[in-house]
Enzyme design. Sequence first.
Site, PDB file in Angstrom:
ATOM      1  CG  ASP A  12      -1.756   1.170   1.419  1.00  0.00           C
ATOM      2  OD1 ASP A  12      -2.309   1.642   0.408  1.00  0.00           O
ATOM      3  OD2 ASP A  12      -1.872   1.651   2.554  1.00  0.00           O
ATOM      4  CG  PHE A  13       1.649   5.757  -1.471  1.00  0.00           C
ATOM      5  CD1 PHE A  13       2.960   5.649  -1.908  1.00  0.00           C
ATOM      6  CD2 PHE A  13       1.171   7.007  -1.114  1.00  0.00           C
ATOM      7  CE1 PHE A  13       3.783   6.766  -1.981  1.00  0.00           C
ATOM      8  CE2 PHE A  13       1.981   8.132  -1.194  1.00  0.00           C
ATOM      9  CZ  PHE A  13       3.287   8.011  -1.623  1.00  0.00           C
ATOM     10  CG  ASP A  14      -1.800   7.686   1.317  1.00  0.00           C
ATOM     11  OD1 ASP A  14      -1.219   8.747   1.577  1.00  0.00           O
ATOM     12  OD2 ASP A  14      -2.335   7.447   0.217  1.00  0.00           O
ATOM     13  CG  ASP A 193      -2.231   2.010   6.403  1.00  0.00           C
ATOM     14  OD1 ASP A 193      -2.559   3.019   7.032  1.00  0.00           O
ATOM     15  OD2 ASP A 193      -2.507   1.841   5.198  1.00  0.00           O
TER      16      ASP A 193
END
Length: 251
Positions: A12-14, A193
Amino acid sequence: MNDPAGAVIGLDFDGTLSPIVPDPAAARIHPAAPEILARLSERVLSVVILTGRPPETVLSLGPGLAEVPGLVILGHYGFERWESGRLSAPPPPAGVPRAEAELPLLLRDLGLSGVVVEDKGRAVAVHTRRSPDPAKALETLHAPLRALAERNGLVVEPGRYVLELRPPGMDKGHALSLFLAERAARSAMFVGDDLGDLAAFEAVRVSGLPGVTVCSGSSEVSALAERADLVVDGPDGVITLLKELVSAVRR
């Protein structure tokens, strides 16, 4: 990792590669991430970033990602794909701008302040992190946003003080499953997350491949940590894990 040449590493990124910040436009990738991803990509089958953001936004918030060899970015939960400098995507859904146009009046009628609307092109996100009571604002928005989404042929994706209205038919689990099949992966790891990453965790589990799920832990989301094989301490912990993985593969 016994077979790195057959491994797909999904992230994932954020909240995973980038710390969560009050203003989503102010997010920036962990400074060590592009280099460690470049080193990792030389040792495994594929590295893929799977995010609700548009790929071009991820690239702008992540200087250096465009130079990571072989990196694939699946944005908007897999609706858009960036690879080797090229972006491919179907036409944007008509329901998103219609829903976004209704949001200012909806927020005014609900009496909510400090709520931020993020135009993501193929989706629209409503963030409550900057409101006086983020949790209460999120709870207040749940039912009205689900009704708004239904009227416009969209679904609601919950997250960390955010509700996102997006088209149905694709999620991180489906996107990851398709990517694992495309690359003929022999093992998989996914790091996330937030609640939207649960589908990717499940995709790893049902793939039939040796796999690991990793939670970039926080005090805001417990459901993901409960389902993860491994929990690390936020983006700093993710980078430490990736460094250890690169070292282990080298050995």
